[in-house]
Scaffold this active site. Sequence first.
Site, PDB file in Angstrom:
ATOM      1  N   GLY A 102       0.871  -1.188   0.000  1.00 57.58           N
ATOM      2  CA  GLY A 102       0.000   0.000   0.000  1.00 57.58           C
ATOM      3  C   GLY A 102       0.892   1.217   0.000  1.00 57.58           C
ATOM      4  O   GLY A 102       0.733   2.130   0.810  1.00 57.58           O
ATOM      5  N   PHE A 155      -4.094  -6.012  -2.013  1.00 58.25           N
ATOM      6  CA  PHE A 155      -3.657  -6.727  -0.800  1.00 58.25           C
ATOM      7  C   PHE A 155      -4.789  -7.479  -0.098  1.00 58.25           C
ATOM      8  O   PHE A 155      -4.539  -8.241   0.830  1.00 58.25           O
ATOM      9  CB  PHE A 155      -2.865  -5.839   0.155  1.00 58.25           C
ATOM     10  CG  PHE A 155      -3.477  -4.510   0.542  1.00 58.25           C
ATOM     11  CD1 PHE A 155      -4.807  -4.393   0.912  1.00 58.25           C
ATOM     12  CD2 PHE A 155      -2.665  -3.375   0.592  1.00 58.25           C
ATOM     13  CE1 PHE A 155      -5.347  -3.176   1.294  1.00 58.25           C
ATOM     14  CE2 PHE A 155      -3.199  -2.133   0.967  1.00 58.25           C
ATOM     15  CZ  PHE A 155      -4.540  -2.047   1.319  1.00 58.25           C
ATOM     16  N   HIS A 182      -5.163   0.769   9.661  1.00 56.43           N
ATOM     17  CA  HIS A 182      -6.193   1.639  10.274  1.00 56.43           C
ATOM     18  C   HIS A 182      -7.295   2.051   9.287  1.00 56.43           C
ATOM     19  O   HIS A 182      -8.312   2.589   9.684  1.00 56.43           O
ATOM     20  CB  HIS A 182      -5.557   2.868  10.946  1.00 56.43           C
ATOM     21  CG  HIS A 182      -5.072   3.934  10.005  1.00 56.43           C
ATOM     22  ND1 HIS A 182      -4.608   5.143  10.451  1.00 56.43           N
ATOM     23  CD2 HIS A 182      -4.947   3.966   8.653  1.00 56.43           C
ATOM     24  CE1 HIS A 182      -4.241   5.888   9.423  1.00 56.43           C
ATOM     25  NE2 HIS A 182      -4.440   5.195   8.317  1.00 56.43           N
ATOM     26  N   ARG A 237       2.389   1.268   6.250  1.00 57.65           N
ATOM     27  CA  ARG A 237       2.197   2.567   6.902  1.00 57.65           C
ATOM     28  C   ARG A 237       0.798   3.082   6.603  1.00 57.65           C
ATOM     29  O   ARG A 237       0.421   3.252   5.450  1.00 57.65           O
ATOM     30  CB  ARG A 237       3.240   3.566   6.393  1.00 57.65           C
ATOM     31  CG  ARG A 237       3.310   4.816   7.272  1.00 57.65           C
ATOM     32  CD  ARG A 237       4.245   5.847   6.714  1.00 57.65           C
ATOM     33  NE  ARG A 237       3.529   6.743   5.815  1.00 57.65           N
ATOM     34  CZ  ARG A 237       3.849   8.027   5.618  1.00 57.65           C
ATOM     35  NH1 ARG A 237       4.884   8.546   6.232  1.00 57.65           N
ATOM     36  NH2 ARG A 237       3.160   8.773   4.783  1.00 57.65           N
ATOM     37  N   ASP A 277       0.691  -1.564  -4.746  1.00 58.34           N
ATOM     38  CA  ASP A 277      -0.512  -0.751  -4.518  1.00 58.34           C
ATOM     39  C   ASP A 277      -1.441  -1.032  -5.688  1.00 58.34           C
ATOM     40  O   ASP A 277      -1.144  -1.892  -6.535  1.00 58.34           O
ATOM     41  CB  ASP A 277      -0.159   0.763  -4.430  1.00 58.34           C
ATOM     42  CG  ASP A 277      -1.180   1.559  -3.611  1.00 58.34           C
ATOM     43  OD1 ASP A 277      -2.372   1.521  -3.953  1.00 58.34           O
ATOM     44  OD2 ASP A 277      -0.799   2.212  -2.625  1.00 58.34           O
TER      45      ASP A 277
HETATM   46  C1  LIG Z   1      -3.690   5.806   3.656  1.00 56.49           C
HETATM   47  S1  LIG Z   1      -2.867   5.384   2.208  1.00 56.49           S
HETATM   48  C2  LIG Z   1      -1.252   4.992   2.791  1.00 56.49           C
HETATM   49  C3  LIG Z   1      -0.220   5.135   1.709  1.00 56.49           C
HETATM   50  C4  LIG Z   1       1.230   4.987   2.200  1.00 56.49           C
HETATM   51  N1  LIG Z   1       1.476   3.708   2.798  1.00 56.49           N
HETATM   52  C5  LIG Z   1       1.546   6.088   3.189  1.00 56.49           C
HETATM   53  O1  LIG Z   1       1.899   5.812   4.320  1.00 56.49           O
HETATM   54  O2  LIG Z   1       1.441   7.257   2.845  1.00 56.49           O
HETATM   55  C6  LIG Z   1      -3.544   3.785   1.858  1.00 56.49           C
HETATM   56  C7  LIG Z   1      -2.991   3.145   0.610  1.00 56.49           C
HETATM   57  O3  LIG Z   1      -3.598   1.857   0.438  1.00 56.49           O
HETATM   58  C8  LIG Z   1      -3.852   1.683  -0.950  1.00 56.49           C
HETATM   59  N2  LIG Z   1      -4.900   0.675  -1.129  1.00 56.49           N
HETATM   60  C9  LIG Z   1      -6.215   0.785  -0.831  1.00 56.49           C
HETATM   61  N3  LIG Z   1      -6.856  -0.361  -1.115  1.00 56.49           N
HETATM   62  C10 LIG Z   1      -5.925  -1.206  -1.586  1.00 56.49           C
HETATM   63  C11 LIG Z   1      -5.961  -2.569  -2.018  1.00 56.49           C
HETATM   64  N4  LIG Z   1      -7.105  -3.252  -2.007  1.00 56.49           N
HETATM   65  N5  LIG Z   1      -4.808  -3.148  -2.413  1.00 56.49           N
HETATM   66  C12 LIG Z   1      -3.643  -2.443  -2.425  1.00 56.49           C
HETATM   67  N6  LIG Z   1      -3.538  -1.156  -2.009  1.00 56.49           N
HETATM   68  C13 LIG Z   1      -4.673  -0.545  -1.601  1.00 56.49           C
HETATM   69  C14 LIG Z   1      -4.271   3.061  -1.406  1.00 56.49           C
HETATM   70  O4  LIG Z   1      -4.188   3.207  -2.794  1.00 56.49           O
HETATM   71  C15 LIG Z   1      -3.290   3.940  -0.657  1.00 56.49           C
HETATM   72  O5  LIG Z   1      -2.111   4.148  -1.367  1.00 56.49           O
END
Ligand SMILES: C[S@@+](CC[C@H](N)C(=O)[O-])C[C@H]1O[C@@H](n2cnc3c(N)ncnc32)[C@H](O)[C@@H]1O
Length: 438
Positions: free
Chosen positions: A255, A310, A329, A325, A278
């Site tokens: 992610g 994921f 949550h 990260r 991601d």
């Molecule tokens: C709150 S952001 C956190 C991004 C990064 N880890 C950070 O700390 O800034 C959540 C991330 O999860 C990704 N995401 C959401 N659903 C997902 C999925 N089903 N599979 C993979 N990534 C996903 C979003 O695209 C986003 O980049």
Amino acid sequence: MSAKVELQGLLALINSSANEAIAEYDKAGQEVPTLDSTLSHPLDTALDSLALKKAIRVLEGACQQLCATLAPPQHTFVQNYDSACVRVAIKSSITTILEAHPNGLHVKDLSDIVHIESGKLSRVLRSLATKGCYREVTQGIFANNRLSLVLRPSIEACVQTYLHTEIVMSGASVLYENLTNQDTAFSYEPSKAPIMEVLKKEGITGTFFDWMTSNVRECLKEYHRGMIGVGSIMGSLSVLEHFPWKEVSTVCDLGSGIGPFSLPLAKMYPNLHITCHDLPEVLAQAQVVWAQKAPEAVSGQNVEFVPLNFLQKVPVQGQDVYYLRHIIHDWPDAEATVILRNVRQAMAPHSRLLIRELAIFIRYTLLFSEVFQAPKPLLPNYGAGNMRLYQSDLSMLIIHNARERTLDEVIKLGDDVGLQLAKVWDLGESCAIEFKLA
Ligand SMILES: C[S@@+](CC[C@H](N)C(=O)[O-])C[C@H]1O[C@@H](n2cnc3c(N)ncnc32)[C@H](O)[C@@H]1O
């Protein structure tokens, strides 16, 4: 402890923590800034601000606790319009306009530029200046200062602040309705989060992430830049100094977004191999950013971008570190468990999982209090010194119907999928919870 002794204890903490903060500024090599400072201080953008953040955690907590104790109780329940005023300032580009006027600009001239009636605009700016953001140089003349300079569109913390005022606050306005409506009150489905109530009126259904990946609204294009802003607001990159990355060869950033963590990691530790997972749309955006900001990592094949959902797939196998990260949550327990189970399946015996989040402290039932011991007589959770944690918890409720978890809740999630707690790293406003295979 008697009331007077407790108050003296708080005063002593204010004194010692403020001096610790001052010493951090001194160490960084320049005078401590004042509210009149118009330049940023080297410490404002330092990678590692952990010592300063820890001092501020005590200082904010002690100041607020002292005021809440000594003020008449009704005094403390004041209205707070900070978000509304900051939104006006950002949307009307006040900081950018004032940059051309270092000595200040009269609110009447500002009013002509931004088309907001001058009397009303002055009240908004005065409210912000009273909190230390902007200076009212003389009556009606406003100028930038070190704090207001953050509110420029080029600064990622500004993007994040804007998203909060624009999106999260619109969800917050229907929080009560969401908590009491029969259809949503007992649900933890992401599609029933308060923000989705607001978006439904625009004809949008699904979850926040569904909306984000398909959304064309300008503010959502900025979401991933906003996540870089979250890191700078929380001083997240201190983990680069405090975790033993030199002993690590391979990292999976699950992610990953556009790389708020892994891009600086790659720059600081160029020998690492990093896999960013991601959603495909996000990684397309990430590749553009990495090509601009870390071309050496891309051409040296130190970073790979592998689209992966994921919730459905197991990440790249056998990495030294899996870094999540602000991921867990975003999700209710059922989905969080699926994500962790997938990570567990990818891990080798030497692998470590680092969950980098804000772990909620409960007032009286502190597990691990020896790790995060707030000095007495502060509230055991540092009180207002940890306020962002509780605000983030509500943001997760508003956006995703999810939550920040207590340490024991995170540990239980890990336990359920065969992961064992290895260590908790106190990184100021957030922590890194390290797991290994059970
Ligand atoms: C709150 S952001 C956190 C991004 C990064 N880890 C950070 O700390 O800034 C959540 C991330 O999860 C990704 N995401 C959401 N659903 C997902 C999925 N089903 N599979 C993979 N990534 C996903 C979003 O695209 C986003 O980049």
